[in-house]
Design an enzyme around this catalytic site. Structure first.
Site, mmCIF file in Angstrom:
data_model
loop_
_atom_site.group_PDB
_atom_site.id
_atom_site.type_symbol
_atom_site.label_atom_id
_atom_site.label_comp_id
_atom_site.label_asym_id
_atom_site.label_seq_id
_atom_site.Cartn_x
_atom_site.Cartn_y
_atom_site.Cartn_z
ATOM 1 N N ILE A 1 0.869 -1.025 -0.088
ATOM 2 C CA ILE A 1 -0.018 0.021 -0.184
ATOM 3 C C ILE A 1 0.918 1.272 0.061
ATOM 4 O O ILE A 1 0.497 2.343 -0.282
ATOM 5 C CB ILE A 1 -1.138 -0.100 1.197
ATOM 6 C CG1 ILE A 1 -1.959 0.882 1.211
ATOM 7 C CG2 ILE A 1 -0.271 0.091 2.613
ATOM 8 C CD1 ILE A 1 -3.269 0.600 1.840
ATOM 9 N N TYR B 1 -10.010 -11.765 13.060
ATOM 10 C CA TYR B 1 -8.976 -12.364 12.131
ATOM 11 C C TYR B 1 -9.106 -13.797 11.893
ATOM 12 O O TYR B 1 -9.428 -14.180 10.630
ATOM 13 C CB TYR B 1 -7.870 -11.983 12.893
ATOM 14 C CG TYR B 1 -6.670 -12.524 12.354
ATOM 15 C CD1 TYR B 1 -6.032 -12.201 11.152
ATOM 16 C CD2 TYR B 1 -5.912 -13.465 12.993
ATOM 17 C CE1 TYR B 1 -4.960 -12.671 10.359
ATOM 18 C CE2 TYR B 1 -4.602 -13.895 12.312
ATOM 19 C CZ TYR B 1 -4.118 -13.735 11.262
ATOM 20 O OH TYR B 1 -2.908 -14.031 10.632
ATOM 21 N N ILE C 1 5.287 -16.184 13.830
ATOM 22 C CA ILE C 1 6.477 -16.053 13.291
ATOM 23 C C ILE C 1 7.527 -15.188 13.885
ATOM 24 O O ILE C 1 7.119 -14.009 14.235
ATOM 25 C CB ILE C 1 6.311 -15.730 11.843
ATOM 26 C CG1 ILE C 1 5.082 -16.722 11.074
ATOM 27 C CG2 ILE C 1 7.539 -15.885 10.874
ATOM 28 C CD1 ILE C 1 5.614 -17.924 10.903
HETATM 29 C C1 AKB Z 1 -1.215 -13.042 14.968
HETATM 30 O O1 AKB Z 1 -0.901 -13.144 16.178
HETATM 31 O O2 AKB Z 1 -2.493 -12.567 14.816
HETATM 32 C C2 AKB Z 1 -0.693 -13.703 13.889
HETATM 33 C C3 AKB Z 1 -1.037 -15.236 13.578
HETATM 34 C C4 AKB Z 1 -0.846 -16.291 14.521
HETATM 35 O O3 AKB Z 1 -1.623 -15.383 12.693
HETATM 36 N N1 AKB Z 1 0.916 -13.921 14.155
#
Ligand code: AKB
Length: 314
Positions: A36, A142, A172
């Site tokens: 972006i 999410y 990660i």
């Molecule tokens: C988060 O913590 O939102 C990310 C994931 C585990 O997808 N790192």
């Protein structure tokens, strides 16, 4: 066959390292990075395009200009930020994906990588050794968007023959680019603060076990999955990847082996605790092992050494 690759969301934690790995593998001229906004620096010869994945016309222009054979869609809002802006998170995570899938069908782009997450699991999923198939009732926006995304990519594979590959990434851990807005971010911040301040205040409780993975393993997993022969792949939603599971107390202990004066404290009442409590403590990745020979390289001790060494030297 010559590959041309577009990475959408190339400035993020995974995107910035995956872009370097893809350029190394496929050649600088064949990998187009995009986000972006422009990154802080662009190396000579690197191709970068500003694009918002929610702007379908802009994406279409890009895809027509470069005729990619592969797209990596990494632009997303993560779990913690998603709870602050649920509508924006849903919009970015769902409509960004739909734009790419629809354009891939329209323009005949067959191969796509799209990341999912351990966030697709929820309070009623088994917590230990969570299998590929089980109850999935995510309760973060999410996680809900990632689970809906998994259903969409499997649908586009079945209905339109798109070759979409995906990994349910654990947290990660990397030292080059900091993560932004995730629940697992503590496992990166802890290393930065250990070097800079000798102490860290953790927003998760001492015994909150979560699956994590060192960046080098995550990049290798992504490249290996994308290289695997299509006929070997039995999962068309997203593959579980186990990584390594540890608690904040365990990682603090590991850091203390190298930095004996390191101090860890815990802050109570952070909203990320509830998200972490709804996620698996450990993951079963037998399908990834069987279908594309996945093997983890870094354990907690290795990644702690790597993180502290690289942060000290940089
Ligand atoms: C988060 O913590 O939102 C990310 C994931 C585990 O997808 N790192």
């Amino acid at each position: 066959m010559k590959e041309t690759i577009i990475i959408l969301g190339s400035n993020g934690q995974i995107g910035s390292e995956l872009t370097v790995a893809l350029r190394k593998k496929f050649g600088q001229k064949n990998v187009i990075a995009s986000d972006i906004r422009e990154p802080q620096s662009i190396e000579e010869g690197d191709i970068f395009e500003v694009a918002n994945v929610l702007d379908k016309n802009r994406l279409k222009d890009l895809f027509i200009k470069y005729k990619p054979t592969q797209i990596y869609l990494l632009a997303a809002m993560l779990s913690a930020t998603g709870e602050q802006y649920p509508q924006k998170a849903w919009d970015l995570n769902m409509n960004g994906l739909l734009n790419v899938l629809d354009l891939a069908v329209e323009l005949g782009i067959k191969k796509i990588f799209w990341p999912s997450s351990i966030a697709v699991f929820g309070p009623h999923s088994p917590k230990i050794d969570t299998p590929q198939y089980c109850i999935m009732d995510p309760n973060s926006i999410y996680g809900i968007s990632k689970l809906a995304g998994e259903r969409l990519v499997e649908y586009y594979h079945a209905k339109y023959g798109l070759d979409i590959r995906s990994i349910r990434y654990p947290g990660i851990i990397s030292w080059k680019t900091a993560p932004g807005g995730g629940t697992t971010d503590y496992a990166v911040h802890i290393f930065f603060d250990a070097i800079a301040k000798g102490k860290y205040e953790c927003f998760l409780s001492a015994d909150t076990a979560l699956p994590m993975m060192y960046m080098d393993d995550a990049i290798r997993a992504t490249l290996e999955l994308m290289d695997a022969p299509a006929q070997n792949l039995t999962i068309h939603s997203s593959y579980n990847l186990a990584g390594i599971s540890f608690t904040p107390a365990e990682i603090a202990q590991e850091i203390k082996k190298i930095l004996p004066n390191f101090e860890m404290s815990y802050a109570e009442g952070d909203p990320r605790q509830a998200i972490a409590d709804s996620w698996p403590k450990s993951i079963n990745d037998e399908y990834a092992q069987k279908d594309w020979n996945w093997k983890l390289a870094y354990n907690l001790e290795d990644l702690t050494k790597e993180m502290l060494k690289n942060l000290k030297n940089n």
